[in-house]
Design a protein around this motif. Structure first.
Motif, PDB file in Angstrom:
ATOM      1  N   UNK A  77       0.695  -1.256   0.073  1.00  0.00           N
ATOM      2  CA  UNK A  77      -0.120  -0.014  -0.033  1.00  0.00           C
ATOM      3  C   UNK A  77       0.771   1.365  -0.062  1.00  0.00           C
ATOM      4  N   UNK A  78       1.845   1.132   0.868  1.00  0.00           N
ATOM      5  CA  UNK A  78       2.701   2.609   0.856  1.00  0.00           C
ATOM      6  C   UNK A  78       3.395   2.872  -0.638  1.00  0.00           C
ATOM      7  N   UNK A  79       3.754   1.711  -1.414  1.00  0.00           N
ATOM      8  CA  UNK A  79       4.290   1.883  -2.645  1.00  0.00           C
ATOM      9  C   UNK A  79       3.016   2.510  -3.362  1.00  0.00           C
ATOM     10  N   UNK A  80       2.178   1.827  -3.504  1.00  0.00           N
ATOM     11  CA  UNK A  80       1.048   2.418  -4.297  1.00  0.00           C
ATOM     12  C   UNK A  80       0.715   3.857  -4.032  1.00  0.00           C
ATOM     13  N   UNK A  81       0.559   4.047  -2.568  1.00  0.00           N
ATOM     14  CA  UNK A  81       0.290   5.425  -2.284  1.00  0.00           C
ATOM     15  C   UNK A  81       1.332   6.437  -2.854  1.00  0.00           C
ATOM     16  N   UNK A  82       2.520   6.075  -2.613  1.00  0.00           N
ATOM     17  CA  UNK A  82       3.648   6.946  -2.987  1.00  0.00           C
ATOM     18  C   UNK A  82       3.550   7.132  -4.405  1.00  0.00           C
ATOM     19  N   UNK A  86      -8.271   1.318   8.465  1.00  0.00           N
ATOM     20  CA  UNK A  86      -7.727   0.118   9.429  1.00  0.00           C
ATOM     21  C   UNK A  86      -6.324   0.448  10.119  1.00  0.00           C
ATOM     22  N   UNK A  87      -5.531   0.613   9.017  1.00  0.00           N
ATOM     23  CA  UNK A  87      -4.023   0.831   9.528  1.00  0.00           C
ATOM     24  C   UNK A  87      -3.531   2.226   9.080  1.00  0.00           C
ATOM     25  N   UNK A  88      -2.384   2.377   9.557  1.00  0.00           N
ATOM     26  CA  UNK A  88      -1.493   3.396   9.081  1.00  0.00           C
ATOM     27  C   UNK A  88      -0.069   2.779   8.675  1.00  0.00           C
ATOM     28  N   UNK A  89      -0.021   3.158   7.412  1.00  0.00           N
ATOM     29  CA  UNK A  89       1.204   2.567   6.857  1.00  0.00           C
ATOM     30  C   UNK A  89       2.287   3.780   6.508  1.00  0.00           C
ATOM     31  N   UNK A  92      12.493   1.004   1.549  1.00  0.00           N
ATOM     32  CA  UNK A  92      13.574   0.735   2.547  1.00  0.00           C
ATOM     33  C   UNK A  92      13.216   0.623   4.107  1.00  0.00           C
ATOM     34  N   UNK A  93      12.316   1.325   4.421  1.00  0.00           N
ATOM     35  CA  UNK A  93      11.714   1.068   5.808  1.00  0.00           C
ATOM     36  C   UNK A  93      10.343   1.148   5.696  1.00  0.00           C
ATOM     37  N   UNK A  94       9.385   0.292   6.452  1.00  0.00           N
ATOM     38  CA  UNK A  94       8.114   0.197   6.452  1.00  0.00           C
ATOM     39  C   UNK A  94       7.579  -0.063   7.615  1.00  0.00           C
ATOM     40  N   UNK A  95       6.512   0.720   8.207  1.00  0.00           N
ATOM     41  CA  UNK A  95       6.103   0.200   9.428  1.00  0.00           C
ATOM     42  C   UNK A  95       4.445   0.282   9.293  1.00  0.00           C
ATOM     43  N   UNK A  96       3.963  -0.447   9.785  1.00  0.00           N
ATOM     44  CA  UNK A  96       2.328  -0.499   9.908  1.00  0.00           C
ATOM     45  C   UNK A  96       1.771  -0.361  11.437  1.00  0.00           C
TER      46      UNK A  96
END
Lengths: 317, 345
Positions: B141-146, B167-170, B180-184
């Motif tokens: 999701x964060x990649x798509x969001x970016x 439901x989540x914050x990515x 490089x770094x991801x947190x959910x």
């Protein structure tokens, strides 16, 4: 989202002056704005000065303009739209491109075009030369072979005599003769089984003698001719059948090889003659219609072998 | 074989299968569907049937009779009810295909939370296949969001995206088409709603539903103190009296109510910055953080993150559709056989 937004007047074109005036109305300095928005002062200067080309990526530029506009209670949407219009950056989605790949294989380098063309020319010349060479080589072989084929061949037999064979080309052209002669030992195998190898060599020499006048041997020639004459009647025996009809009659005649010599209704008054390999299989559908039946000029009496006016017979009887 | 033939009559889709909303981007078109991820199930004896999907089903939430249950099949960004999700996807996929000649069988790109487990990803994939998808690809999701936000993901420059979903914050730092770094964190719009419900119950002794809480959040919710105070009239069932009562909430109260989930998001952002490689952190400090997702529409949330981190924070254009649009862009890469931005199962 824009709770602090106060619709002033949506500018048709992006105006940095609107930001500057709104900031001065709120009695704020550029430093204060930059500190509040956590933006570099250069960005604020660029926005207020309308120097949009000095701003960085359009995505961030839009964000900065929107944030600054909201901070000054300007119409952020209109200002961002004006920015988009002015810069032509209408797409808000990134163009995804693949990261290029670099080959580390040795020798995989992009050469100079001249070198590339030269390489191709060299390869083509190499191919042409190899084709020419192969053609000349094969051509010489063919000529050489034809010369060799025209020369007679000498063969040593087991009894120590030397036979001179005709050229191969002659043998090839007279393949039928040699094939015929080769078949003779089969017929003679009963008498000469112990001398088979000699016989085959001899037969070749005999066939050669029939075609080469200088090396012809009279005795062997006679032997071949005798064998040929003797073998012929045994392999195929032809016979003659003659039928005379006074009325229409259905006939079926097949020879030993299964060939149908006749099948159908023969007309009254016709005289039919057949030749075929023995034994002949004859079916006469109406015995009473047959005036005369001869096999090899010998009359055959049908009355004794017919049944219900139908005769089935195999000739010779 | 038959699926391939059906595929000729189908369009490639990018699906943002969110906890709160499902968005579908059709290739070479645009966002064609934006519906709540809600399904109403009618129970008739032992038989279950779908009564409504999407906006119609959402209106039923909390208002259903005994034989109908309106449920949200997605929870915390992942599938909570496999079969209902499958039915929902089936409905949405058929809805975006006008062609009724044959059942659509599209290639589908589904956005998944970056920290979802292999089982959760498998469930999403299977669900999409069950809904008729010919091929299913997954993207973080964060990649798509970016991509949807327009960040230069393929450049050797760090970009930080914070996608606040239902439901989540990515939170992710992206460079060179990779994460490089991801947190959910399992904090999002739903947690905001729950926080408002809890606040109202505690402070007003009244019970309000999720839909009301969501309306309050959208109308007066704020993440940072503002000089402008907004108010809203709300009706809820008074717990002491047992009868519906009306009361007024203001934006400062909602700000107070949202403190816990908001601080969880801020902490995650700070943690991401701490763990980010220094070069990329410098890039982020120069450009700023980009907020996407429906949560980015909460008033002054950019201001909150900016104040907490001391970095420029911007809200992406049309943040609600960033993930679906980004997925759509990634779809275009499928035919170019560039799968580096996609994620494995």
């Amino acid at each position: 989202m824009s709770d602090e937004t106060e619709v002033v007047s949506p500018p048709a074109v992006f105006s940095g002056q609107a930001f500057s005036e709104a900031r001065q109305r709120l009695e704020l300095s550029i430093q204060q704005v930059a500190r509040q928005l956590h933006l570099p002062e250069a960005v604020i200067h660029s926005i207020e000065g309308g120097e949009l080309d000095k701003l960085k990526d359009p995505v961030f530029s839009r964000g900065y303009i929107r944030a600054y506009a909201r901070f000054l209670k300007l119409d952020a949407d209109a200002l961002v739209a004006a920015y988009n219009q002015q810069t032509g950056n209408l797409s808000t989605t990134a163009q995804v491109r693949a990261i290029g790949s670099v080959s580390t294989a040795p020798g995989r380098r992009h050469g100079h075009p001249v070198l590339k063309v030269g390489t191709w020319v060299f390869i083509l010349v190499l191919i042409a030369v190899s084709i020419w060479w192969s053609q000349t080589q094969f051509g010489f072989d063919a000529e050489e072979r034809s010369i060799l084929n025209d020369l007679p061949v000498s063969v040593e037999t087991t009894d120590g005599t030397t036979l001179l064979l005709p050229p191969v080309s002659d043998l090839e052209t007279e393949a039928e003769v040699s094939a015929h002669v080769d078949s003779q030992p089969v017929n003679e195998s009963a008498d000469e089984t112990s001398e088979e190898p000699q016989e085959s060599v001899e037969s070749v020499s005999q066939s050669a003698n029939t075609t080469t006048a200088e090396t012809e041997s009279q005795s062997s020639d006679e032997k071949i001719n005798n064998e040929a004459e003797g073998g012929q009647p045994e392999s195929s025996v032809h016979s003659g059948l003659s039928i005379s009809l006074v009325e229409d009659c259905w006939l079926s005649i097949e020879d030993a090889l299964g060939r149908t010599l006749y099948s159908g209704v023969a007309a009254a008054g016709s005289v039919l003659e057949f030749e075929g390999d023995e034994p002949l299989s004859v079916v006469i559908g109406r015995v009473s219609a047959v005036a005369d039946l001869r096999y090899n000029n010998e009359p055959i009496e049908l009355a004794a072998i017919s049944k219900d006016n139908v005769a089935r017979l195999s000739l010779p009887l | 074989m038959f699926k391939k033939i059906r595929g000729l009559f189908s369009s490639d889709l990018s699906i943002d299968l969110g906890t709160a909303n499902t968005l579908i981007y059709v290739r070479d078109k645009d966002i064609v569907l934006d519906e709540p991820s809600v399904v109403a199930i009618r129970v008739n004896g032992n038989q279950k049937s779908v009564a409504a999907v999407g906006a119609d089903a959402k209106r039923m939430l909390g208002r259903t009779p005994g034989n109908i249950t309106a449920i949200r099949p997605m929870k915390d960004g992942v599938i909570a009810d496999f079969h209902v999700t499958e039915k929902m996807l089936q409905y949405f996929i058929s809805k975006v295909h006008d062609n009724s000649f044959m059942t659509p069988s599209p290639r589908v790109l589904v956005c998944v939370p970056c920290k979802s487990t292999q089982v959760e990803r498998r469930a999403i994939k299977e669900s999409a296949i069950g809904a008729g998808a010919r091929e299913v690809y997954l993207i973080d999701e964060p990649m798509a969001a970016a991509i949807g936000a327009g960040l230069p993901v393929e450049e050797a420059s760090g970009s930080m995206v914070v996608d606040i979903g239902g439901g989540t914050t990515e939170i992710a730092v992206i460079s060179l088409n990779g994460i490089v770094y991801a947190e959910s964190v399992r904090v999002g719009g739903d947690r905001f709603d729950e926080a408002i419900v809890t606040y109202v119950r505690r402070n007003y002794g009244s019970l309000i539903g999720d839909s009301t809480a969501e309306r309050i959040k959208q109308e007066i919710g704020t993440a940072y103190p503002s000089s402008e105070i907004l108010e809203i009239d709300v009706r809820g069932r008074n717990l002491a009296e047992g009868i519906p009562r009306s009361f007024t909430l203001n934006s400062n109260e909602i700000l107070e109510a949202l403190q816990e989930p908001l601080s969880a998001i801020v902490q995650s952002v700070k943690s991401a910055l701490e763990q980010c490689p220094p070069e990329l952190a410098a890039d982020i400090a120069e450009h700023g953080i980009v907020l996407t997702g429906g949560g980015a529409l909460l008033r002054n949330i950019d201001r909150l993150v900016s104040e907490e981190t001391g970095l420029p924070v911007i809200v992406a254009e049309d943040p609600l559709t960033c993930v679906a649009r980004g997925g759509g862009k990634a779809l275009e890469m499928l035919d170019k056989h560039t799968f580096e931005i996609l994620t494995s199962e």
